[in-house]
Design an enzyme around this catalytic site. Structure first.
Site, PDB file in Angstrom:
ATOM      1  N   LYS A  34      12.288   4.278  42.732  1.00  0.00           N
ATOM      2  CA  LYS A  34      12.412   4.203  44.195  1.00  0.00           C
ATOM      3  C   LYS A  34      13.577   3.313  44.642  1.00  0.00           C
ATOM      4  O   LYS A  34      13.739   3.027  45.813  1.00  0.00           O
ATOM      5  CB  LYS A  34      11.121   3.670  44.816  1.00  0.00           C
ATOM      6  CG  LYS A  34       9.883   4.439  44.437  1.00  0.00           C
ATOM      7  CD  LYS A  34       9.700   5.654  45.283  1.00  0.00           C
ATOM      8  CE  LYS A  34       8.355   6.285  44.996  1.00  0.00           C
ATOM      9  NZ  LYS A  34       8.431   7.687  44.733  1.00  0.00           N
ATOM     10  N   CYS A  35      14.386   2.891  43.711  1.00  0.00           N
ATOM     11  CA  CYS A  35      15.510   1.994  43.994  1.00  0.00           C
ATOM     12  C   CYS A  35      16.698   2.789  44.522  1.00  0.00           C
ATOM     13  O   CYS A  35      16.924   3.937  44.120  1.00  0.00           O
ATOM     14  CB  CYS A  35      15.899   1.272  42.699  1.00  0.00           C
ATOM     15  SG  CYS A  35      17.304   0.150  42.853  1.00  0.00           S
ATOM     16  N   GLY A  36      17.473   2.181  45.403  1.00  0.00           N
ATOM     17  CA  GLY A  36      18.695   2.818  45.895  1.00  0.00           C
ATOM     18  C   GLY A  36      19.715   3.068  44.800  1.00  0.00           C
ATOM     19  O   GLY A  36      20.626   3.883  44.965  1.00  0.00           O
TER      20      GLY A  36
END
Length: 161
Positions: A34-36
């Site tokens: 879910k990290c950019g």
């Protein structure tokens, strides 16, 4: 002591000795779906496909240490990485990378190659390059794109001679 002295767990909680990677160059990275920075999965997978037959092992250690960016359980995370990002390189069980409960491997990696922030991991997708004997040779920040490590990987694989 080297990286090869550690044992980790697979997403199914099975023990895996990192000694199994003796003779290979390892790129160890803490990941989060879910990290950019998750698009880096593509670059990590490209390195894996390009150099796995030459002796590179890209290995991912999911971590939920930063803003709950890896909230799913191990097997669901592994499936998400395969389906959403096309990951075929090995992913291990989630680990803590900072603090007193950090996995012993990450305590060792940080001791061997501190960073701009001392012994802590700044964010997801911090990468450690390890030689064939298990020695940590380089640390790369989260924003370092996988392709930007290729020359260092090639040198360790002796591809530039």
């Amino acid at each position: 002591m080297s990286v090869h002295d550690f044992t980790v767990k697979t997403p199914k909680e099975e023990e895996k000795a990192l000694a199994d990677y003796k003779g290979q160059v390892m790129l160890i990275v803490n990941t989060a779906t879910k990290c950019g920075l998750a698009p880096q999965f593509d670059g990590l997978e490209a390195l894996h496909k390009e150099y796995k037959e030459e002796g590179l092992a890209v290995v991912g250690f999911p971590s939920n240490d930063f803003l709950n960016q890896e909230p799913v359980e191990n097997e669901a995370m592994e499936e998400t990485c395969k389906v959403n990002f096309g990951v075929t390189f090995p992913l291990f069980a989630k680990v803590k990378v900072n603090g007193p409960d950090a996995h012993p491997l990450y305590k060792y990696l940080k001791k061997e190659e501190g960073g701009m922030f001392g012994s802590s991991i700044k964010w997801n997708f911090t990468k450690f390059l390890v030689d064939q004997e298990g020695n940590v040779v380089s640390r790369y920040g989260p924003k370092t794109e996988p392709k930007d490590m290729e020359d260092d990987i090639r040198r360790l694989l002796k591809k530039d001679e």
